[in-house]
Design an enzyme around this catalytic site. Sequence first.
Site, PDB file in Angstrom:
ATOM      1  CB  SER A 127       4.200  12.439 -14.685  1.00 45.66           C
ATOM      2  OG  SER A 127       3.534  13.666 -14.430  1.00 45.66           O
ATOM      3  CB  SER A 128      -0.785  12.697 -15.406  1.00 42.14           C
ATOM      4  OG  SER A 128      -1.965  13.063 -16.107  1.00 42.14           O
TER       5      SER A 128
ATOM      6  CE  LYS B 223       0.524  10.539 -11.389  1.00 41.97           C
ATOM      7  NZ  LYS B 223       1.326   9.303 -11.148  1.00 41.97           N
TER       8      LYS B 223
ATOM      9  CE1 TYR C 177      -3.267  11.021 -10.867  1.00 42.66           C
ATOM     10  CE2 TYR C 177      -3.558  12.530 -12.709  1.00 42.66           C
ATOM     11  CZ  TYR C 177      -3.146  11.306 -12.217  1.00 42.66           C
ATOM     12  OH  TYR C 177      -2.626  10.367 -13.079  1.00 42.66           O
TER      13      TYR C 177
ATOM     14  CB  THR D 133      -6.840   1.898 -18.042  1.00 43.82           C
ATOM     15  OG1 THR D 133      -6.899   3.125 -17.294  1.00 43.82           O
ATOM     16  CG2 THR D 133      -5.670   1.944 -19.013  1.00 43.82           C
TER      17      THR D 133
ATOM     18  CG  ASN E  41       2.014   2.165 -12.853  1.00 46.24           C
ATOM     19  OD1 ASN E  41       1.575   2.923 -13.710  1.00 46.24           O
ATOM     20  ND2 ASN E  41       1.296   1.164 -12.344  1.00 46.24           N
TER      21      ASN E  41
ATOM     22  CG  ASP F 260      -1.809   1.213   1.322  1.00 44.97           C
ATOM     23  OD1 ASP F 260      -1.706   2.111   0.459  1.00 44.97           O
ATOM     24  OD2 ASP F 260      -2.623   1.273   2.265  1.00 44.97           O
TER      25      ASP F 260
END
Length: 250
Positions: A141-142, A159, A155, A190, A92, A59
């Site tokens: 990252s994003s 990142k 969020y 996804t 990830n 976790d």
Amino acid sequence: MKIALVTGGSRGLGKNMCLHLAAKGTDIILTYHSNEEQAREVVAEIERNGGRGVALQLDVSDHKSFEPFRDRVAGALSEMWGRSDFDFLVNNAGTGVYAPIAETTEEQFDRMVNIHYKSVFFLTQMLLPLIKDGGRIVNISSGLARFSLPGYAAYASAKGAVEVFTRYLAVELGARGITVNVVAPGAIETDFGGGVVRDNPELNKAIAAQTPLGRVGLPDDIGGAVAALLSDDCRWINGQRIEVSGGIHL
């Protein structure tokens, strides 16, 4: 034989990364949060294709668990491979939250920071003694850290912190020959975020219309990119942010 540790490797993009790496001859240590059966299925698929793998529970929001996790990794390395180190770390694991800034709670904010930034910082720190000199680290990252859409501030900010941390890691680990890079996926089909990009036809179509390549990303687009970045062909790429988004919002 190369060995990669991929956090959040039991499903979604992490699973795809594991399978692409395994297809290139890399053995896998993957982590899962709660679905042990799902994680074992990924290991079984790797083994059916001639590789070796192991699934360990982790976790990433529980930072006090990192030291015993490191010891379990060391035990797995010794038992399965007769080694005391591994080659590649892929940070990830993560989850998302959708909340406008005016409605974001402190709990939501702390969860994003703990999972996406603090965990990457301190899990990497904990595992550094086990990463082989000349190895590689890839942080996920994003695209949302570059372009801004309402509702993703907490969020995306976390990142963004990972992207800065990546550059500092690259500088500090250079003496060990370890490269550190960021892969930033765009919108991907996804189950992330409840599968909204995958399952909402209108949203999917809208994203595709904003992407020069004319479609939404697929897990194979990301898993393949991570595997390529970890190959010897990319050994001179270091401290870079590589967005894998089909060129959305250029």
